[in-house]
Design a protein around this motif. Structure first.
Motif, PDB file in Angstrom:
ATOM      1  N   TRP A 260       0.879  -1.176   0.000  1.00  0.00           N
ATOM      2  CA  TRP A 260       0.000   0.000   0.000  1.00  0.00           C
ATOM      3  C   TRP A 260       0.918   1.228   0.000  1.00  0.00           C
ATOM      4  O   TRP A 260       1.152   1.851   1.034  1.00  0.00           O
TER       5      TRP A 260
ATOM      6  N   SER B 210       2.698   9.621  -2.615  1.00  0.00           N
ATOM      7  CA  SER B 210       2.184  10.950  -2.286  1.00  0.00           C
ATOM      8  C   SER B 210       3.238  12.030  -2.511  1.00  0.00           C
ATOM      9  O   SER B 210       2.990  13.215  -2.252  1.00  0.00           O
TER      10      SER B 210
ATOM     11  N   ARG C  14       1.106   4.320  -0.327  1.00  0.00           N
ATOM     12  CA  ARG C  14       0.490   5.648  -0.312  1.00  0.00           C
ATOM     13  C   ARG C  14       1.507   6.738   0.028  1.00  0.00           C
ATOM     14  O   ARG C  14       1.504   7.818  -0.550  1.00  0.00           O
TER      15      ARG C  14
END
Length: 309
Positions: free
Chosen positions: A129, A135, A131
């Motif tokens: 994951w 980002s 993220r």
């Protein structure tokens, strides 16, 4: 009856524009079968090709009636233009017909690379994951789009880039100082474009002057958060130097639609193994359903005009 030989793929519906009075041989396999190609052109009045068919002295000798060659695209590095000129064989390129297709490819590649999402699917399907790392992508508004070569296609890319809030700069020593393109794009020296561009797009033909124009020295000038897009010709970029820059993270990403050796094979593609944030496509930036029809219809029109003149 005038004879037309077509050696590479095109929108076949465009062939209807030839109407009566023409004999058409449409055989896209001819580009990869040189002996059969040389036999096929012996009595042809016109030839329609893309970038794989080499139009050289040997082919011209095999086609004594040849009057015109239509190029389904714009690059002419597969042509011996001097030999064509001596034989008075016209060369007709489909200039401008695929500009929007290439421009959309370039802008799409910049957006994808600056968000660093090329391999997000594979990471997620493997149970990650990512993220936090994903980002850290960049927006492109208020950044600078640079161009090496500023012809029709580059100007179309620049127009789309400005619509997204980018500034545009370019290097093109062959474009007149009073060209209208310089009204909205700042004219720069070559090294300036390398230094200032957040996204650098290449739009030059492959010549002795441009071969490996993008080399280790020039790549060293680029920002570490910059991306490089090549939809021009593969030999313009030193692929080994580019791979090293991507792997040591001194360049954010790159998209290559053209290569020094085409097509890529398992052997010559291995240079790109484990290369981060890299998009590779098989010379299709200018080829969409819509652009293929535009290019095909323009080429048919130009060939007809040349034969009927």
């Amino acid at each position: 009856m005038k004879r037309i030989v077509i050696t590479e793929f095109m929108a076949e519906t465009a062939l209807d524009d030839f109407e009566s009075g023409y004999s058409i041989l449409y055989d896209p396999a001819l580009a990869n079968d040189r002996p059969r190609l040389l036999q096929a052109v012996h009595d042809t009045d016109a030839l329609i090709v893309r970038n794989k068919t080499v139009v050289d002295q040997e082919l011209l000798n095999a086609a004594p009636k040849l009057k015109v060659v239509g190029r389904l695209g714009v690059g002419l590095d597969n042509f011996d233009l001097i030999a064509c000129q001596k034989r008075k064989v016209q060369v007709k390129a489909a200039t401008g017909a695929n500009a929007h297709a290439v421009a959309e490819y370039v802008i799409g590649a910049v957006l994808t690379l600056q968000r660093n999402v090329v391999f997000a699917k594979h990471l997620m399907l493997s149970g990650n994951w990512p993220r936090e790392s994903l980002s850290m992508g960049n927006e492109i508004q208020k950044t600078t789009m640079g161009f090496i070569g500023f012809g029709n296609i580059a100007k179309t890319v620049a127009e789309k880039a400005r619509a997204l809030g980018m500034k545009t700069i370019a290097y093109d020593p062959y474009l007149a100082p009073n060209d209208e393109g310089w009204q909205t794009t700042r004219r720069c020296k070559l090294n300036e474009v390398f230094r200032e561009a957040d996204a650098l797009s290449l739009h030059v033909p492959l010549t002795d002057e441009t071969r490996h124009m993008v080399n280790e020295e020039k790549l060293d000038l680029m920002k570490t958060n910059a991306v490089l897009i090549n939809t021009a010709r593969g030999g313009v970029v030193d692929e080994g130097a580019l791979v090293r820059k991507l792997k040591d993270l001194s360049l954010t990403g790159a998209a290559l639609d053209v290569f020094e050796n085409e097509p890529l094979t398992y052997g010559n593609a291995s240079i790109f193994d484990d290369c981060p944030n890299l998009i590779l496509t098989p010379h299709i930036a200018g080829v969409t359903v819509q652009s293929n029809l535009r290019v095909s219809k323009m080429t048919v029109k130009q060939v007809k005009q040349a034969l009927e003149f």
